[in-house]
Design a protein around this motif. Structure first.
Motif, PDB file in Angstrom:
ATOM      1  N   ILE A 221      31.791  95.671   6.083  1.00  0.00           N
ATOM      2  CA  ILE A 221      30.454  96.003   6.577  1.00  0.00           C
ATOM      3  C   ILE A 221      30.404  97.457   7.025  1.00  0.00           C
ATOM      4  CG2 ILE A 221      28.784  95.534   8.429  1.00  0.00           C
ATOM      5  CD1 ILE A 221      29.642  92.569   8.245  1.00  0.00           C
ATOM      6  N   PHE A 222      31.454  97.888   7.726  1.00  0.00           N
ATOM      7  CA  PHE A 222      31.532  99.296   8.145  1.00  0.00           C
ATOM      8  C   PHE A 222      31.475 100.231   6.935  1.00  0.00           C
ATOM      9  CE2 PHE A 222      34.576 102.869   8.642  1.00  0.00           C
ATOM     10  CZ  PHE A 222      33.848 103.647   9.535  1.00  0.00           C
ATOM     11  N   ILE A 223      32.230  99.910   5.891  1.00  0.00           N
ATOM     12  CA  ILE A 223      32.244 100.722   4.663  1.00  0.00           C
ATOM     13  C   ILE A 223      30.842 100.814   4.081  1.00  0.00           C
ATOM     14  CG2 ILE A 223      33.057 100.825   2.262  1.00  0.00           C
ATOM     15  CD1 ILE A 223      35.186 101.606   4.289  1.00  0.00           C
ATOM     16  N   LYS A 224      30.122  99.702   4.051  1.00  0.00           N
ATOM     17  CA  LYS A 224      28.777  99.690   3.462  1.00  0.00           C
ATOM     18  C   LYS A 224      27.780 100.489   4.309  1.00  0.00           C
ATOM     19  CE  LYS A 224      30.224  97.414   0.056  1.00  0.00           C
ATOM     20  NZ  LYS A 224      30.496  98.168  -1.188  1.00  0.00           N
ATOM     21  N   VAL A 225      27.945 100.482   5.606  1.00  0.00           N
ATOM     22  CA  VAL A 225      27.075 101.287   6.472  1.00  0.00           C
ATOM     23  C   VAL A 225      27.238 102.768   6.138  1.00  0.00           C
ATOM     24  CG1 VAL A 225      26.694 102.059   8.853  1.00  0.00           C
ATOM     25  CG2 VAL A 225      26.949  99.622   8.356  1.00  0.00           C
ATOM     26  N   VAL A 226      28.488 103.194   5.972  1.00  0.00           N
ATOM     27  CA  VAL A 226      28.743 104.595   5.650  1.00  0.00           C
ATOM     28  C   VAL A 226      28.228 104.923   4.252  1.00  0.00           C
ATOM     29  CG1 VAL A 226      30.514 106.367   5.361  1.00  0.00           C
ATOM     30  CG2 VAL A 226      30.753 104.655   7.166  1.00  0.00           C
ATOM     31  N   GLN A 227      28.521 104.063   3.278  1.00  0.00           N
ATOM     32  CA  GLN A 227      28.109 104.310   1.895  1.00  0.00           C
ATOM     33  C   GLN A 227      26.603 104.376   1.735  1.00  0.00           C
ATOM     34  OE1 GLN A 227      30.217 101.108  -0.159  1.00  0.00           O
ATOM     35  NE2 GLN A 227      31.617 102.613  -1.067  1.00  0.00           N
ATOM     36  N   HIS A 228      25.894 103.531   2.460  1.00  0.00           N
ATOM     37  CA  HIS A 228      24.437 103.438   2.298  1.00  0.00           C
ATOM     38  C   HIS A 228      23.664 104.257   3.325  1.00  0.00           C
ATOM     39  CE1 HIS A 228      24.449 100.384  -0.904  1.00  0.00           C
ATOM     40  NE2 HIS A 228      25.565  99.966  -0.321  1.00  0.00           N
ATOM     41  N   GLY A 229      24.390 104.897   4.234  1.00  0.00           N
ATOM     42  CA  GLY A 229      23.745 105.831   5.142  1.00  0.00           C
ATOM     43  C   GLY A 229      22.991 105.212   6.305  1.00  0.00           C
ATOM     44  N   GLY A 230      23.254 103.948   6.621  1.00  0.00           N
ATOM     45  CA  GLY A 230      22.574 103.359   7.769  1.00  0.00           C
ATOM     46  C   GLY A 230      22.687 101.843   7.806  1.00  0.00           C
TER      47      GLY A 230
END
Length: 306
Positions: A11-20
């Motif tokens: 989930i942390f990775i996806k927050v960074v990848q998607h910008g929010g």
């Protein structure tokens, strides 16, 4: 690491990848509150602040950046392995975000992306062509093509070749000015050059094993080589531009080669990614196709001095 911790990391990775948080929640198809709680729990369990959050944006802390760079590749490998369970035809799918210099992107990379789209309907692309070197991790880019010497980083780098430049000018300009028979003659001419490099003051040209460094009088500087080409076609001066960019103008005789035996000393061109492209079927396929088409464009210039 426990299973729940792996999911928190994902989930942390996806927050960074998607910008929010909102975009990550949409991608993962879970509530935004679940994403927020997952990040808070991950920070609590690791005892480390990973994201600095405001009402409008999230910024990685130094520790968060290191954690992201360390975890993105194994998380991506796990995701690709899960996709393979549902059939080989679903592996080459998903979205890829790419950045590249404007001229190289528009003239070389975009046509190849068009072909890939036709061949792989489950692939989607977001292209951001800019001459600025962006933060790939912060902006969520999967691949970047970069021109010039790269700074040391943890990014994965593959050298593709060197971007060589050729001097060109309009017939109108050449007819009204002094003849250009040797590189030294360029010192007396108006020159059009890319900005922000050593070429703002000197042009380095080579012919087989001979190399010369000529001081030049810069009439126009631009961060876009395509704009230099357009200015050269008006008869404003001699431009030093990539061959792939001016082939059409040379063929149509809007421009002429100047010093046809000489070519500008090249700048390194690389393809860069935050993770190994072999960790993902879609990244591997797209990176290989982009690398091949860029190499082809670069080799076309290298033949000029072989």
């Amino acid at each position: 690491m426990e299973t729940i911790e792996i999911e928190l990391t994902r989930i942390f990775i996806k927050v960074v990848q998607h910008g929010g948080f909102t975009k990550a929640a949409d991608f993962l198809r879970i509530p935004k509150s679940t994403v927020s709680k997952a990040i808070s729990r991950l920070e609590k369990e690791t005892g480390t602040k990973l994201l600095l959050r405001t009402t409008r944006s999230q910024t990685l802390t130094p520790a968060g950046r290191v954690f992201y760079e360390t975890c993105i590749e194994p998380i991506q490998i796990l995701e690709e392995a899960q996709k393979s369970l549902y059939g080989q035809d679903t592996i080459v799918a998903g979205k890829i975000k790419i950045t590249a210099p404007e001229d190289l992107g528009n003239h070389v990379i975009s046509p190849e992306i068009g072909k890939i789209c036709s061949q792989y309907p489950k692939l989607f692309f977001e292209l951001d062509y800019s001459n600025q070197v962006v933060d790939m991790i912060k902006e969520g880019f999967d691949l970047a093509v970069r021109i010039g010497k790269l700074e040391e980083s943890r990014l994965k780098v593959k050298h593709l070749g060197n971007l060589s430049l050729i001097p060109v000018a309009a017939s109108e300009y050449l007819e009204r000015t002094e003849k250009i028979r040797t590189p030294k003659d360029l010192e007396k001419h108006d020159c059009l050059s890319v900005s922000g490099t050593s070429m703002s003051q000197h042009w380095q040209l080579k012919r087989k094993k001979e190399t010369v460094r000529i001081p030049v009088r810069i009439k126009v500087e631009s961060n876009q080589m395509n704009s230099l080409l357009a200015i050269a076609m008006t008869g404003a001066g001699v431009a030093l531009v990539p061959k792939f960019l001016c082939e059409g103008a040379l063929k149509n005789r809007h421009l002429q080669r100047v010093l046809p035996e000489w070519i500008g000393v090249g700048m390194p061109v690389s393809i860069v990614s935050p993770v190994s492209t072999s960790s993902s079927a879609r990244l591997k396929l797209v990176s290989e196709k982009i690398a091949a088409i860029v190499k082809m464009a670069l080799q076309g210039q290298e033949e000029e001095i072989s």
